[in-house]
Design a protein around this motif. Structure first.
Motif, PDB file in Angstrom:
ATOM      1  N   ALA A 104       0.699  -1.270   0.119  1.00 58.00           N
ATOM      2  CA  ALA A 104      -0.068   0.155  -0.124  1.00 58.00           C
ATOM      3  C   ALA A 104       1.001   1.232   0.037  1.00 58.00           C
ATOM      4  CB  ALA A 104      -0.905   0.102   1.146  1.00 58.00           C
ATOM      5  N   LEU A 105       1.922   1.269   0.673  1.00 63.37           N
ATOM      6  CA  LEU A 105       2.790   2.708   0.830  1.00 63.37           C
ATOM      7  C   LEU A 105       3.258   2.614  -0.480  1.00 63.37           C
ATOM      8  CD1 LEU A 105       4.360   4.752   2.199  1.00 63.37           C
ATOM      9  CD2 LEU A 105       6.106   3.099   2.811  1.00 63.37           C
ATOM     10  N   ALA A 106       4.133   1.529  -1.132  1.00 58.94           N
ATOM     11  CA  ALA A 106       4.560   1.792  -2.404  1.00 58.94           C
ATOM     12  C   ALA A 106       3.615   2.301  -3.585  1.00 58.94           C
ATOM     13  CB  ALA A 106       5.135   0.431  -2.900  1.00 58.94           C
ATOM     14  N   ALA A 107       2.407   1.746  -3.531  1.00 59.47           N
ATOM     15  CA  ALA A 107       1.467   2.205  -4.678  1.00 59.47           C
ATOM     16  C   ALA A 107       1.189   3.527  -4.539  1.00 59.47           C
ATOM     17  CB  ALA A 107       0.045   1.088  -4.323  1.00 59.47           C
ATOM     18  N   TYR A 108       0.731   3.936  -3.288  1.00 66.00           N
ATOM     19  CA  TYR A 108       0.102   5.417  -2.970  1.00 66.00           C
ATOM     20  C   TYR A 108       1.414   6.291  -3.149  1.00 66.00           C
ATOM     21  CZ  TYR A 108      -4.404   4.007  -1.777  1.00 66.00           C
ATOM     22  OH  TYR A 108      -5.824   3.396  -2.005  1.00 66.00           O
ATOM     23  N   ALA A 109       2.555   5.877  -2.725  1.00 62.31           N
ATOM     24  CA  ALA A 109       3.962   6.864  -2.636  1.00 62.31           C
ATOM     25  C   ALA A 109       4.068   7.066  -4.360  1.00 62.31           C
ATOM     26  CB  ALA A 109       4.979   6.450  -2.023  1.00 62.31           C
ATOM     27  N   SER A 110       4.333   5.923  -4.904  1.00 65.98           N
ATOM     28  CA  SER A 110       4.388   6.130  -6.490  1.00 65.98           C
ATOM     29  C   SER A 110       3.460   6.844  -7.199  1.00 65.98           C
ATOM     30  CB  SER A 110       4.112   4.709  -7.161  1.00 65.98           C
ATOM     31  OG  SER A 110       5.227   3.887  -6.793  1.00 65.98           O
ATOM     32  N   ARG A 111       2.119   6.827  -6.643  1.00 68.99           N
ATOM     33  CA  ARG A 111       1.040   7.547  -7.374  1.00 68.99           C
ATOM     34  C   ARG A 111       1.209   9.148  -6.961  1.00 68.99           C
ATOM     35  NH1 ARG A 111      -3.784   7.656 -10.489  1.00 68.99           N
ATOM     36  NH2 ARG A 111      -3.687   5.302 -10.261  1.00 68.99           N
ATOM     37  N   ALA A 112       1.784   9.277  -5.772  1.00 73.72           N
ATOM     38  CA  ALA A 112       2.020  10.690  -5.287  1.00 73.72           C
ATOM     39  C   ALA A 112       3.272  11.309  -5.980  1.00 73.72           C
ATOM     40  CB  ALA A 112       1.867  11.082  -3.748  1.00 73.72           C
ATOM     41  N   GLY A 113       4.136  10.601  -6.583  1.00 75.25           N
ATOM     42  CA  GLY A 113       5.536  10.916  -6.951  1.00 75.25           C
ATOM     43  C   GLY A 113       6.479  11.018  -5.785  1.00 75.25           C
ATOM     44  N   LEU A 114       6.123  10.153  -5.076  1.00 79.12           N
ATOM     45  CA  LEU A 114       7.263  10.021  -3.769  1.00 79.12           C
ATOM     46  C   LEU A 114       7.863   8.781  -3.861  1.00 79.12           C
ATOM     47  CD1 LEU A 114       4.902  11.312  -0.782  1.00 79.12           C
ATOM     48  CD2 LEU A 114       6.324  12.626  -2.347  1.00 79.12           C
ATOM     49  N   ARG A 115       9.349   8.937  -3.104  1.00 78.03           N
ATOM     50  CA  ARG A 115       9.866   7.631  -3.020  1.00 78.03           C
ATOM     51  C   ARG A 115       9.565   6.848  -1.822  1.00 78.03           C
ATOM     52  NH1 ARG A 115      16.596   7.336  -2.484  1.00 78.03           N
ATOM     53  NH2 ARG A 115      16.572   5.090  -2.549  1.00 78.03           N
ATOM     54  N   SER A 116       9.645   5.470  -1.931  1.00 75.30           N
ATOM     55  CA  SER A 116       9.264   4.605  -0.853  1.00 75.30           C
ATOM     56  C   SER A 116      10.519   3.535  -0.687  1.00 75.30           C
ATOM     57  CB  SER A 116       7.835   3.846  -0.878  1.00 75.30           C
ATOM     58  OG  SER A 116       7.841   2.974  -1.988  1.00 75.30           O
ATOM     59  N   THR A 117      10.756   3.285   0.529  1.00 77.32           N
ATOM     60  CA  THR A 117      11.778   2.387   1.047  1.00 77.32           C
ATOM     61  C   THR A 117      11.335   1.303   1.739  1.00 77.32           C
ATOM     62  OG1 THR A 117      13.646   3.763   0.298  1.00 77.32           O
ATOM     63  CG2 THR A 117      14.130   1.767   1.624  1.00 77.32           C
ATOM     64  N   ILE A 118      11.438   0.297   1.583  1.00 82.20           N
ATOM     65  CA  ILE A 118      10.375  -0.667   2.467  1.00 82.20           C
ATOM     66  C   ILE A 118      11.437  -2.054   2.800  1.00 82.20           C
ATOM     67  CG2 ILE A 118       8.519  -2.364   2.317  1.00 82.20           C
ATOM     68  CD1 ILE A 118       7.588   0.062   0.361  1.00 82.20           C
ATOM     69  N   PHE A 119      11.170  -2.356   3.971  1.00 78.13           N
ATOM     70  CA  PHE A 119      12.203  -3.521   4.533  1.00 78.13           C
ATOM     71  C   PHE A 119      11.170  -4.261   5.056  1.00 78.13           C
ATOM     72  CE2 PHE A 119      14.605   0.421   4.899  1.00 78.13           C
ATOM     73  CZ  PHE A 119      15.778   0.098   4.490  1.00 78.13           C
ATOM     74  N   CYS A 120      11.626  -5.761   4.690  1.00 77.44           N
ATOM     75  CA  CYS A 120      10.688  -6.914   5.291  1.00 77.44           C
ATOM     76  C   CYS A 120      11.467  -7.874   5.830  1.00 77.44           C
ATOM     77  CB  CYS A 120       9.719  -7.334   4.100  1.00 77.44           C
ATOM     78  SG  CYS A 120      10.460  -7.988   2.634  1.00 77.44           S
ATOM     79  N   PRO A 121      11.254  -8.858   6.505  1.00 73.65           N
ATOM     80  CA  PRO A 121      11.783 -10.125   6.878  1.00 73.65           C
ATOM     81  C   PRO A 121      12.077 -10.962   5.644  1.00 73.65           C
ATOM     82  CG  PRO A 121      10.092  -9.552   8.313  1.00 73.65           C
ATOM     83  CD  PRO A 121       9.897  -8.782   7.328  1.00 73.65           C
ATOM     84  N   ASP A 122      13.372 -11.594   5.907  1.00 74.10           N
ATOM     85  CA  ASP A 122      13.535 -12.557   4.722  1.00 74.10           C
ATOM     86  C   ASP A 122      12.734 -13.611   4.596  1.00 74.10           C
ATOM     87  OD1 ASP A 122      14.537 -13.977   6.805  1.00 74.10           O
ATOM     88  OD2 ASP A 122      16.535 -14.295   6.116  1.00 74.10           O
ATOM     89  N   ASP A 123      11.644 -13.899   5.570  1.00 67.53           N
ATOM     90  CA  ASP A 123      10.918 -15.053   5.195  1.00 67.53           C
ATOM     91  C   ASP A 123       9.459 -14.482   4.627  1.00 67.53           C
ATOM     92  OD1 ASP A 123       9.911 -13.782   7.477  1.00 67.53           O
ATOM     93  OD2 ASP A 123       9.507 -15.624   8.700  1.00 67.53           O
ATOM     94  N   THR A 124       9.587 -13.188   4.536  1.00 68.93           N
ATOM     95  CA  THR A 124       8.156 -12.487   3.676  1.00 68.93           C
ATOM     96  C   THR A 124       7.814 -13.255   2.322  1.00 68.93           C
ATOM     97  OG1 THR A 124       8.727 -10.391   4.627  1.00 68.93           O
ATOM     98  CG2 THR A 124       7.092 -10.409   2.774  1.00 68.93           C
ATOM     99  N   PRO A 125       6.714 -13.899   2.187  1.00 68.95           N
ATOM    100  CA  PRO A 125       6.331 -14.565   0.971  1.00 68.95           C
ATOM    101  C   PRO A 125       6.818 -13.787  -0.333  1.00 68.95           C
ATOM    102  CG  PRO A 125       4.404 -14.720   2.492  1.00 68.95           C
ATOM    103  CD  PRO A 125       5.502 -13.764   3.110  1.00 68.95           C
ATOM    104  N   PRO A 126       7.380 -14.298  -1.367  1.00 71.41           N
ATOM    105  CA  PRO A 126       7.764 -13.732  -2.342  1.00 71.41           C
ATOM    106  C   PRO A 126       6.794 -13.042  -3.391  1.00 71.41           C
ATOM    107  CG  PRO A 126       8.690 -15.965  -2.324  1.00 71.41           C
ATOM    108  CD  PRO A 126       7.765 -15.922  -1.293  1.00 71.41           C
ATOM    109  N   VAL A 127       5.604 -13.461  -3.190  1.00 66.60           N
ATOM    110  CA  VAL A 127       4.572 -12.520  -3.897  1.00 66.60           C
ATOM    111  C   VAL A 127       4.414 -11.171  -3.153  1.00 66.60           C
ATOM    112  CG1 VAL A 127       2.515 -13.542  -2.422  1.00 66.60           C
ATOM    113  CG2 VAL A 127       2.155 -13.011  -4.594  1.00 66.60           C
ATOM    114  N   ASN A 128       4.301 -11.138  -2.021  1.00 68.59           N
ATOM    115  CA  ASN A 128       4.548  -9.844  -1.229  1.00 68.59           C
ATOM    116  C   ASN A 128       5.718  -8.880  -1.700  1.00 68.59           C
ATOM    117  OD1 ASN A 128       3.030 -11.576   1.308  1.00 68.59           O
ATOM    118  ND2 ASN A 128       1.811  -9.954   0.843  1.00 68.59           N
ATOM    119  N   VAL A 129       6.925  -9.497  -1.717  1.00 63.02           N
ATOM    120  CA  VAL A 129       7.963  -8.872  -1.951  1.00 63.02           C
ATOM    121  C   VAL A 129       7.914  -8.368  -3.387  1.00 63.02           C
ATOM    122  CG1 VAL A 129      10.491  -8.981  -2.405  1.00 63.02           C
ATOM    123  CG2 VAL A 129       9.539 -10.060  -0.647  1.00 63.02           C
TER     124      VAL A 129
END
Length: 179
Positions: free
Chosen positions: A95-120
């Motif tokens: 959600a952050l990536a999508a809305y930030a992209s729409r707004a022209g803002l940069r987003s940097t997101i950190f997730c645990p290494d066991d996050t499902p690939p589909v989410n990444v």
């Protein structure tokens, strides 16, 4: 001002009850009012008279996280911020990536290494810079916190900024209107 029933736009139709002041700062991906779905069979099995579920999967990024992150990004835009960061296990990052992209803002997101690939992959496809961390969500949060000064991003982690809750309250407003 009237804000119920006559205005399209999902939760943004409650603009007068939200902190976003300028229309130019509203960040929308085509939100809808999420429906209440009756679960008759489960209600009967459990002995309930009626069981309803609010289908938040109809929001643009597929979860209720869209509500809070849309408001956080709109307020970041209003305050002139240009780089947002957060830890996530998946849905909030997308959600952050999508809305930030729409707004022209940069987003940097950190997730645990066991996050499902589909989410990444979803986060990356939505335009976020995604990093997998060898650790848990709290380790990701530490990186985000440390980067505020070093990198200069704004931390939009849960309970680290005041506007995500403003977006989430729109679910209650919709429920009140639907009932």
């Amino acid at each position: 001002a009237t804000f119920t029933g006559r205005r399209e736009g999902g939760f943004w139709r409650y603009r007068e009850l939200l902190p976003v002041r300028r229309s130019a700062d509203v960040v929308s991906l085509g939100e809808v009012t999420t429906p209440l779905v009756e679960l008759g069979a489960i209600a009967r099995q459990s002995g309930a008279k009626r069981l309803l579920v609010k289908d938040e999967g109809r929001l643009p990024t597929g979860s209720f996280k869209a509500r809070g992150l849309a408001l956080a990004v709109a307020m970041a835009k209003q305050f002139g911020l240009n780089h947002l960061a957060m830890p996530t296990n998946g849905n909030a990052g997308a959600a952050l990536a999508a809305y930030a992209s729409r707004a022209g803002l940069r987003s940097t997101i950190f997730c645990p290494d066991d996050t499902p690939p589909v989410n990444v992959e979803e986060i990356a496809l939505q335009g976020g810079d995604i990093f997998r961390v060898n650790g848990l969500i709290n380790d990701c949060g530490k990186i985000v916190g440390e980067g505020k000064e070093k990198v200069g991003w704004f931390d939009v982690s849960t309970l680290k900024e005041p506007y995500r809750i403003e977006g989430k309250k729109t679910m209650g407003l919709e429920l009140a209107e639907q009932f």
